[in-house]
Design a protein around this motif. Structure first.
Motif, PDB file in Angstrom:
ATOM      1  N   GLY A  46       6.805 -38.200  88.375  1.00 39.28           N
ATOM      2  CA  GLY A  46       7.114 -39.489  87.751  1.00 39.28           C
ATOM      3  C   GLY A  46       5.870 -40.337  87.568  1.00 39.28           C
ATOM      4  N   LEU A  63      11.375 -46.339  88.663  1.00 39.07           N
ATOM      5  CA  LEU A  63      12.306 -46.746  89.727  1.00 39.07           C
ATOM      6  C   LEU A  63      12.284 -45.714  90.844  1.00 39.07           C
ATOM      7  CD1 LEU A  63      15.127 -47.642  87.200  1.00 39.07           C
ATOM      8  CD2 LEU A  63      13.727 -49.275  88.477  1.00 39.07           C
ATOM      9  N   ALA A  65      13.589 -44.815  94.763  1.00 41.03           N
ATOM     10  CA  ALA A  65      14.602 -45.214  95.752  1.00 41.03           C
ATOM     11  C   ALA A  65      13.971 -45.713  97.051  1.00 41.03           C
ATOM     12  CB  ALA A  65      15.520 -44.025  96.044  1.00 41.03           C
ATOM     13  N   GLY A  71       8.603 -38.822  99.006  1.00 37.64           N
ATOM     14  CA  GLY A  71       9.251 -37.500  98.936  1.00 37.64           C
ATOM     15  C   GLY A  71       8.248 -36.385  99.195  1.00 37.64           C
ATOM     16  N   ARG A  75       3.811 -35.469 101.317  1.00 39.50           N
ATOM     17  CA  ARG A  75       3.772 -34.796 102.636  1.00 39.50           C
ATOM     18  C   ARG A  75       3.726 -33.274 102.518  1.00 39.50           C
ATOM     19  NH1 ARG A  75      10.070 -35.194 104.020  1.00 39.50           N
ATOM     20  NH2 ARG A  75      10.396 -37.067 102.792  1.00 39.50           N
ATOM     21  N   GLY A  77       1.726 -29.385 101.645  1.00 35.32           N
ATOM     22  CA  GLY A  77       0.604 -28.674 102.253  1.00 35.32           C
ATOM     23  C   GLY A  77      -0.746 -29.041 101.663  1.00 35.32           C
ATOM     24  N   GLN A  79      -2.030 -28.017  98.880  1.00 38.20           N
ATOM     25  CA  GLN A  79      -2.691 -26.903  98.189  1.00 38.20           C
ATOM     26  C   GLN A  79      -2.425 -26.962  96.693  1.00 38.20           C
ATOM     27  OE1 GLN A  79      -2.428 -23.113  99.971  1.00 38.20           O
ATOM     28  NE2 GLN A  79      -2.659 -23.912 102.033  1.00 38.20           N
ATOM     29  N   ILE A 269       5.370 -28.161 108.563  1.00 42.49           N
ATOM     30  CA  ILE A 269       3.919 -28.180 108.755  1.00 42.49           C
ATOM     31  C   ILE A 269       3.594 -28.739 110.137  1.00 42.49           C
ATOM     32  CG2 ILE A 269       1.731 -29.077 107.854  1.00 42.49           C
ATOM     33  CD1 ILE A 269       3.004 -29.353 105.127  1.00 42.49           C
ATOM     34  N   ASP A 353      12.364 -27.876  95.784  1.00 36.56           N
ATOM     35  CA  ASP A 353      13.452 -27.689  94.827  1.00 36.56           C
ATOM     36  C   ASP A 353      13.325 -26.309  94.180  1.00 36.56           C
ATOM     37  OD1 ASP A 353      11.035 -28.479  93.688  1.00 36.56           O
ATOM     38  OD2 ASP A 353      11.929 -29.568  92.017  1.00 36.56           O
ATOM     39  N   HIS A 380       5.642 -25.206  94.459  1.00 34.39           N
ATOM     40  CA  HIS A 380       4.317 -24.992  93.849  1.00 34.39           C
ATOM     41  C   HIS A 380       4.045 -26.142  92.880  1.00 34.39           C
ATOM     42  CE1 HIS A 380       1.215 -21.830  93.117  1.00 34.39           C
ATOM     43  NE2 HIS A 380       1.061 -22.475  91.978  1.00 34.39           N
ATOM     44  N   THR A 385       3.061 -30.706  88.811  1.00 34.59           N
ATOM     45  CA  THR A 385       3.755 -31.961  88.508  1.00 34.59           C
ATOM     46  C   THR A 385       2.876 -32.877  87.652  1.00 34.59           C
ATOM     47  OG1 THR A 385       2.996 -32.648  90.690  1.00 34.59           O
ATOM     48  CG2 THR A 385       5.349 -32.165  90.461  1.00 34.59           C
TER      49      THR A 385
HETATM   50  C1  LIG Z   1       6.528 -29.610 103.296  1.00 32.82           C
HETATM   51  C2  LIG Z   1       6.161 -29.291 101.871  1.00 32.82           C
HETATM   52  C3  LIG Z   1       5.003 -28.560 101.616  1.00 32.82           C
HETATM   53  C4  LIG Z   1       4.643 -28.290 100.299  1.00 32.82           C
HETATM   54  N1  LIG Z   1       3.424 -27.710 100.057  1.00 32.82           N
HETATM   55  C5  LIG Z   1       2.984 -27.567  98.792  1.00 32.82           C
HETATM   56  C6  LIG Z   1       1.666 -27.099  98.528  1.00 32.82           C
HETATM   57  O1  LIG Z   1       0.865 -26.907  99.438  1.00 32.82           O
HETATM   58  N2  LIG Z   1       1.308 -26.896  97.233  1.00 32.82           N
HETATM   59  C7  LIG Z   1       2.171 -27.153  96.202  1.00 32.82           C
HETATM   60  O2  LIG Z   1       1.807 -26.911  95.042  1.00 32.82           O
HETATM   61  N3  LIG Z   1       3.400 -27.664  96.414  1.00 32.82           N
HETATM   62  C8  LIG Z   1       3.820 -27.891  97.677  1.00 32.82           C
HETATM   63  N4  LIG Z   1       5.058 -28.427  97.913  1.00 32.82           N
HETATM   64  C9  LIG Z   1       5.892 -28.812  96.758  1.00 32.82           C
HETATM   65  C10 LIG Z   1       5.408 -30.111  96.110  1.00 32.82           C
HETATM   66  O3  LIG Z   1       5.176 -31.077  97.098  1.00 32.82           O
HETATM   67  C11 LIG Z   1       6.471 -30.583  95.115  1.00 32.82           C
HETATM   68  O4  LIG Z   1       6.693 -29.565  94.158  1.00 32.82           O
HETATM   69  C12 LIG Z   1       6.109 -31.849  94.374  1.00 32.82           C
HETATM   70  O5  LIG Z   1       5.565 -32.820  95.221  1.00 32.82           O
HETATM   71  C13 LIG Z   1       7.339 -32.395  93.647  1.00 32.82           C
HETATM   72  O6  LIG Z   1       7.033 -33.657  93.113  1.00 32.82           O
HETATM   73  P1  LIG Z   1       8.179 -34.541  92.461  1.00 32.82           P
HETATM   74  O7  LIG Z   1       7.518 -35.720  91.888  1.00 32.82           O
HETATM   75  O8  LIG Z   1       8.976 -33.667  91.551  1.00 32.82           O
HETATM   76  O9  LIG Z   1       9.160 -34.900  93.659  1.00 32.82           O
HETATM   77  P2  LIG Z   1       9.018 -35.919  94.893  1.00 32.82           P
HETATM   78  O10 LIG Z   1       7.628 -36.126  95.309  1.00 32.82           O
HETATM   79  O11 LIG Z   1       9.971 -35.451  95.933  1.00 32.82           O
HETATM   80  O12 LIG Z   1       9.505 -37.298  94.282  1.00 32.82           O
HETATM   81  C14 LIG Z   1      10.831 -37.506  93.857  1.00 32.82           C
HETATM   82  C15 LIG Z   1      11.155 -38.965  94.124  1.00 32.82           C
HETATM   83  O13 LIG Z   1      12.314 -39.314  93.394  1.00 32.82           O
HETATM   84  C16 LIG Z   1      13.004 -40.302  94.108  1.00 32.82           C
HETATM   85  N5  LIG Z   1      14.387 -40.342  93.620  1.00 32.82           N
HETATM   86  C17 LIG Z   1      15.280 -39.328  93.558  1.00 32.82           C
HETATM   87  N6  LIG Z   1      16.448 -39.753  93.051  1.00 32.82           N
HETATM   88  C18 LIG Z   1      16.300 -41.064  92.783  1.00 32.82           C
HETATM   89  C19 LIG Z   1      17.170 -42.069  92.265  1.00 32.82           C
HETATM   90  N7  LIG Z   1      18.449 -41.787  91.935  1.00 32.82           N
HETATM   91  N8  LIG Z   1      16.677 -43.319  92.103  1.00 32.82           N
HETATM   92  C20 LIG Z   1      15.382 -43.621  92.418  1.00 32.82           C
HETATM   93  N9  LIG Z   1      14.537 -42.701  92.954  1.00 32.82           N
HETATM   94  C21 LIG Z   1      14.976 -41.448  93.127  1.00 32.82           C
HETATM   95  C22 LIG Z   1      12.871 -39.840  95.563  1.00 32.82           C
HETATM   96  O14 LIG Z   1      13.064 -40.916  96.466  1.00 32.82           O
HETATM   97  C23 LIG Z   1      11.460 -39.265  95.588  1.00 32.82           C
HETATM   98  O15 LIG Z   1      10.516 -40.197  96.088  1.00 32.82           O
HETATM   99  C24 LIG Z   1       5.475 -28.698  99.216  1.00 32.82           C
HETATM  100  C25 LIG Z   1       6.646 -29.413  99.480  1.00 32.82           C
HETATM  101  C26 LIG Z   1       6.981 -29.715 100.783  1.00 32.82           C
HETATM  102  C27 LIG Z   1       8.235 -30.512 101.047  1.00 32.82           C
END
Ligand SMILES: Cc1cc2nc3c(=O)[nH]c(=O)nc-3n(C[C@H](O)[C@H](O)[C@H](O)COP(=O)(O)OP(=O)(O)OC[C@H]3O[C@@H](n4cnc5c(N)ncnc54)[C@H](O)[C@@H]3O)c2cc1C
Length: 438
Positions: A46, A63, A65, A71, A75, A77, A79, A269, A353, A380, A385
């Motif tokens: 986002g 927006l 939450a 999310g 937090r 890894g 990488q 982790i 996811d 990944h 992203t």
């Molecule tokens: C422990 C862990 C280790 C990982 N290690 C790696 C790594 O080393 N290398 C790698 O490439 N990837 C890694 N990943 C995956 C990577 O972190 C994710 O693929 C990536 O951060 C996803 O980003 P995002 O913006 O899609 O989701 P997020 O960062 O989860 O953000 C989504 C946000 O949307 C908000 N949201 C959801 N619904 C609503 C709503 N209805 N209204 C308002 N807000 C809302 C949530 O509160 C959240 O803050 C790891 C993931 C985890 C959990």
């Protein structure tokens, strides 16, 4: 709601939160406002889209939450690695080699984008070049070699090969047999990066709102969408859903069509106390991020303040492993027995996811096709992203060629519906886990 409760517990003791103080807070949405684009989710997907859109003159409201970076993005890894979570053969099988190459090249662009953004926006996210992919036994080495050869031949991307006779020069562990090194991939402090990206987007003119869970989306007759929170609403011409697994937990009725296409899978982790810098350097002399090539993989890296951050384990049932810190420490010591005397400072986790084929799931919804979504990063997503935010912004500005290339990937729902899909997945994954062990 169960996911949100478990997730909150898992976030509590993160090394990242302890080392990246939040200097900004973004006020919740109040009242009814309008924007060109409304974004749901303040993770890297986002925020990246918000930055790109506002830099091209669009009026953006994001927006979130809870808090930006609260999310997976804040937090993980840390990488940032080439490619997608799925193997290139999955993409080739669906789209052919030419489009598979386009997606591969975009995954490399995603790595460069992080470096550019850190430099361009003054984000000190502790970036460090280098990634090692290591096999744990001869059969995995043969698979890795075949993959690296195909990558060089079909994708023109040569990796440095590390044969069994040299692997100890790269890693002081008895667990590994051979590997590859990629200097273009690397690692960073993901929360510092995420908070820096939020600052950059806000400075460029995007309006970010924390504490603003979207619970409803309604289409108006003129095609605009209204997103509602408990304290206000945003009416926008275009919407981006970038809510990861939290989207279905917070607002299942927002996009029910997406519900069965990703599943939350827990990953964990642990982090050591600071080590003597020379002791840490002796473990991984190149200071690269490291992953093994198992299906249920271990991933680890040195931090800028001389700790070893070690990730692994998965929970397909969402239940947090018992004695998380001790069980993760045992995993770390299995790889580095010489660290048996070292104390652990933090243990945490979160949810990824995953899509059924591990390919990213991007597309559009709604009668006007003006509700875009990004999901299925399948563990990944740190680098991808960022690129996803860029290509969705291109699509919203009228050039959908790159977004639609991802959008051509086909996705099936997890079998079994919301009740039975977890047991089905556990069984399926047990098979792959067994293959790792044999
Ligand atoms: C422990 C862990 C280790 C990982 N290690 C790696 C790594 O080393 N290398 C790698 O490439 N990837 C890694 N990943 C995956 C990577 O972190 C994710 O693929 C990536 O951060 C996803 O980003 P995002 O913006 O899609 O989701 P997020 O960062 O989860 O953000 C989504 C946000 O949307 C908000 N949201 C959801 N619904 C609503 C709503 N209805 N209204 C308002 N807000 C809302 C949530 O509160 C959240 O803050 C790891 C993931 C985890 C959990």
């Amino acid at each position: 709601m169960r996911l949100l409760r478990i997730d909150q517990d898992l976030a509590r003791d993160s090394y990242y939160a302890a080392t990246a103080p939040r200097q900004e807070a973004y006020a919740p949405l109040h009242g009814d406002v309008e924007a060109d684009v409304a974004i749901v989710g303040g993770g890297l997907a986002g925020l990246s889209a918000a930055l790109e859109l506002v830099q091209h003159g669009l009026d953006v409201r994001l927006l979130e939450a809870s808090q930006v970076g609260g999310g997976a993005s804040g937090r993980n890894g840390g990488q940032a690695i080439h490619g997608l979570a799925c193997d290139n053969s999955t993409v080739e099988g669906q789209l052919g080699l030419a489009d598979a190459r386009r997606l591969w090249d975009m995954s490399l662009e995603a790595l460069d984008l992080i470096r550019q953004r850190c430099a361009g926006h003054g984000i000190d996210a502790e970036w460090q070049d280098g990634f090692l992919g290591l096999s744990t036994k001869p059969s995995k080495t043969r698979e890795l070699r075949a993959w690296a050869d195909r990558l060089e031949r079909d994708y023109h991307y040569p990796l440095q090969w590390i044969g069994p006779e040299h692997v100890q020069d790269w890693i002081a562990s008895p667990r590994f047999h051979a590997g590859i090194h990629d200097p273009r991939s690397g690692h960073l402090h993901p929360l510092k990066y995420c908070l820096g990206l939020a600052r950059a987007a806000a400075a460029a003119g995007a309006t970010l709102h924390e504490g603003s869970a979207v619970h409803q989306m309604e289409a108006a007759a003129d095609g605009t969408q209204r997103l509602r929170t408990s304290t206000g609403s945003v009416r926008a011409r275009q919407v981006l859903l970038a809510g990861n697994v939290y989207l279905q937990a917070l607002a299942p009725e927002l996009a029910p069509a997406l519900a069965d296409r990703v599943m939350p899978v827990g990953t964990y982790i642990v982090c050591t106390e600071p080590l003597d810098p020379e002791r840490l350097r002796a473990l991984i002399p190149s200071r690269s991020a490291v992953c093994d090539t198992n299906f249920v993989l271990d991933y680890f890296r040195p931090t800028a303040d001389h700790r070893l951050l070690y990730g692994g384990r998965v929970s397909y049932s969402m239940v947090t492993p018992r004695d998380l810190m001790q069980s993760m420490q045992a995993r770390l010591v299995r790889t580095f027995p010489q660290l048996a005397d070292v104390g652990m400072s933090h243990a945490w986790g979160g949810f990824v996811d995953i899509s059924i084929n591990r390919a990213p799931d991007f597309g559009r919804l709604g009668a006007q096709r003006n509700v875009y979504y990004l999901q299925g990063f399948s563990g990944h997503g740190l680098a991808l992203t960022g690129l996803a935010g860029k290509v969705v912004a291109e699509a919203m500005r009228g050039d959908a060629a790159r977004f639609d290339c991802f959008g051509k990937l086909r996705h099936r729902p997890f079998p079994g519906g919301t009740l039975m899909r977890t047991p089905a997945l556990v069984l399926g994954m047990a098979y792959y886990r067994l293959r790792d062990l044999l």
